[in-house]
Design an enzyme around this catalytic site. Structure first.
Site, PDB file in Angstrom:
ATOM      1  N   HIS A 105       0.829  -1.209   0.000  1.00 29.48           N
ATOM      2  CA  HIS A 105       0.000   0.000   0.000  1.00 29.48           C
ATOM      3  C   HIS A 105       0.866   1.264   0.000  1.00 29.48           C
ATOM      4  O   HIS A 105       1.297   1.738   1.048  1.00 29.48           O
ATOM      5  CB  HIS A 105      -0.910  -0.003   1.248  1.00 29.48           C
ATOM      6  CG  HIS A 105      -1.934   1.079   1.247  1.00 29.48           C
ATOM      7  ND1 HIS A 105      -3.129   0.962   1.924  1.00 29.48           N
ATOM      8  CD2 HIS A 105      -1.964   2.307   0.679  1.00 29.48           C
ATOM      9  CE1 HIS A 105      -3.843   2.067   1.765  1.00 29.48           C
ATOM     10  NE2 HIS A 105      -3.141   2.900   1.013  1.00 29.48           N
TER      11      HIS A 105
ATOM     12  N   ASP B 198       1.142   2.716   3.763  1.00 28.89           N
ATOM     13  CA  ASP B 198       0.258   3.786   3.277  1.00 28.89           C
ATOM     14  C   ASP B 198       1.066   5.070   3.038  1.00 28.89           C
ATOM     15  O   ASP B 198       0.608   6.174   3.329  1.00 28.89           O
ATOM     16  CB  ASP B 198      -0.909   4.046   4.246  1.00 28.89           C
ATOM     17  CG  ASP B 198      -2.037   4.858   3.608  1.00 28.89           C
ATOM     18  OD1 ASP B 198      -1.993   5.104   2.384  1.00 28.89           O
ATOM     19  OD2 ASP B 198      -2.956   5.259   4.348  1.00 28.89           O
TER      20      ASP B 198
HETATM   21 ZN   LIG Z   1      -6.857   4.863   2.631  1.00 23.62          ZN
HETATM   22 ZN   LIG Z   2      -3.733   4.893   1.060  1.00 27.00          ZN
END
Ligand SMILES: [Zn+2]
Ligand SMILES: [Zn+2]
Length: 455
Positions: free
Chosen positions: A82, A327
């Protein structure tokens, strides 16, 4: 594009296949049942030989580059399922070259990029041009997810079969939830036919509203609008039920709270085909950090409470949460250097993920180093990629780390184009010295080149 090929050398860039003898490294690969000092010979980009210390002297020939890795650790390369590489359209934040350089600097040998770019990766032509761009510019292999809905509009499905044919590992509207249960149900029905994982950013916009941090004691004290945990957990519960009903494959992205863990536990116990990831910042920091109003601590989902953090660590340990994902969400300084409420959400994370987990969780004894390595290498496998292994004849995907080396985050600058890291200024321990990805040397730390190298 075969997903298996992602880990092999078929990229256009000019990095030669690695030829390297790493001597006396402490090799830790829980999946290969290795936890002891070894010599590792990498030839033509593959792990050619693996032997006890001293046993490979001379086998590589007199000219092979040799690294004395005494006291250092060699792990299988990490895989991040991610990341936001901001390409196409927001290259002032990050691009394929800088994003993958940051990944390599963090010990990652492959990453999976999100489609919420400008334009959104919602058709095969965009995906093909991105894949081609990655072949030329990326330091390490990059897999791509495509959008579930066109332009992330939440109601019109993309051509999922075509996108799968063009190489999409799966689908996500990350950055946004799929609010409509009916739309998601249809996507899950298609997914059964097309394959590829449906990955979900879980959030109910009617509960998140204009919240900018976790809704709790700190948001109340600061007088800032909060995002309640149930904004996430109610959607996890709903979508786990949909996945089970449609017998589909769903992955929950960046889980942040104990209520989501409970919903995940319930779904897995009931046999739903679901998996989940957690981010280093949610495992190590809490909403107390937001008291500083430093926008580096503003991300979505937000940092939550100590109870949530502990529940996430426990779930990662037990394997209920399958893997770590950063992320990685770069933003330009001028975008982040505004009042907290106005700043965009997101923190970078590729260059600090391992050190943050090692410093904040492994050293204090909250989690075993071997578990961290397993969870940091497992993310790609959820999308059908092989798990990097330190074993003979495997493609060389590995990272050499000095667990004793301390460094101040950001002091030497970032390989990423952006510096919005929530660990900025912290002293962390565990420095990545060398990353070999898909058989080529993708990162060498200055520390390593300055160290005496035997030849
Ligand atoms: Zn997200
Ligand atoms: Zn993300």
């Amino acid at each position: 594009m075969s997903t298996q090929r992602l880990f092999h050398r078929d990229r256009d860039h000019d990095s030669p296949a690695a030829e390297l003898l790493i001597k006396n490294a402490h090799v830790l690969d829980p999946g290969a049942d290795l936890d002891e000092p070894h010599d590792v010979l990498i030839r033509d980009g593959h792990i050619a030989e693996l032997g006890s210390p001293g046993s490979l002297t001379g086998v590589g020939g007199p000219d092979i580059e040799t690294i004395d890795a005494t006291g250092r650790h060699l792990f299988p390369g990490f895989v991040d399922p991610h990341v936001h590489l901001r390409t196409p359209g927001q290259e002032y934040k990050e691009n394929l070259e800088t994003g993958t350089a940051a990944a390599a600097a963090g010990g990652f040998c492959a990453v999976i990029a999100m489609p919420n770019t400008e334009p959104v990766v919602d058709d095969a032509a965009i995906l093909r041009s991105l894949t081609e761009g990655a072949r030329r510019q990326a330091r390490i292999p990059v897999g791509f997810l495509a959008a579930i809905t066109k332009d992330l509009n939440g109601h019109e499905l993309t051509e999922m079969a075509e996108l799968r044919d063009a190489g999409a590992l799966g689908f996500t509207d990350d950055g946004k939830p799929v609010v409509s249960a009916g739309t998601l149900r249809k996507a899950l029905q298609y997914q059964r036919l097309t394959g590829g994982v449906i990955a979900l950013h879980e959030e109910d916009p009617e509960l998140s509203r204009d919240g900018v941090m976790h809704e709790g004691a700190v948001s109340a004290r600061l007088g800032i609008a909060g995002i309640p945990s149930l904004s996430e957990s109610t959607m996890v519960a709903r979508d786990a039920a949909l996945a089970a009903y449609e017998n589909a494959r769903v992955h929950f992205q960046h889980l942040s709270c104990v209520e989501s863990i409970e919903a995940l536990n319930h779904a897995k116990a009931a046999g739903a085909n679901v998996s989940a990831e957690v981010c280093p910042h949610h495992l190590t920091l809490t909403h107390d950090m937001v008291r500083t109003l430093d926008s580096r601590f503003k991300m979505n989902p937000p940092l939550r409470t100590e109870t949530d953090r502990r529940a996430l660590v426990e779930a990662l340990k037990s394997g209920l949460i399958d893997c770590v994902a950063t992320d990685h969400a770069p933003h330009a300084a001028h975008e982040k250097e505004v009042p907290f409420e106005q700043a965009p959400m997101g923190t970078t994370g590729l260059e600090t993920a391992f050190a943050a987990l090692y410093t904040e969780l492994v050293i204090p004894g909250e989690i075993e180093l071997a578990t961290v390595i397993e969870r940091m290498t497992a993310g790609g496998a959820l999308y059908g990629l092989p798990i990097p292994r330190i074993a003979q004849n495997e493609p060389a995907n590995l990272t050499l780390v000095d667990l004793d080396a301390r460094f101040e985050v950001g002091a030497d600058g970032y390989a990423s184009r952006s510096g919005n890291c929530c660990f900025h200024g912290r002293a962390l321990q565990g420095k990545v010295l060398l990353t070999v990805a898909a058989g080529t040397v993708a990162h060498v730390a200055r520390m390593l080149t300055e160290a005496p190298v035997a030849r």
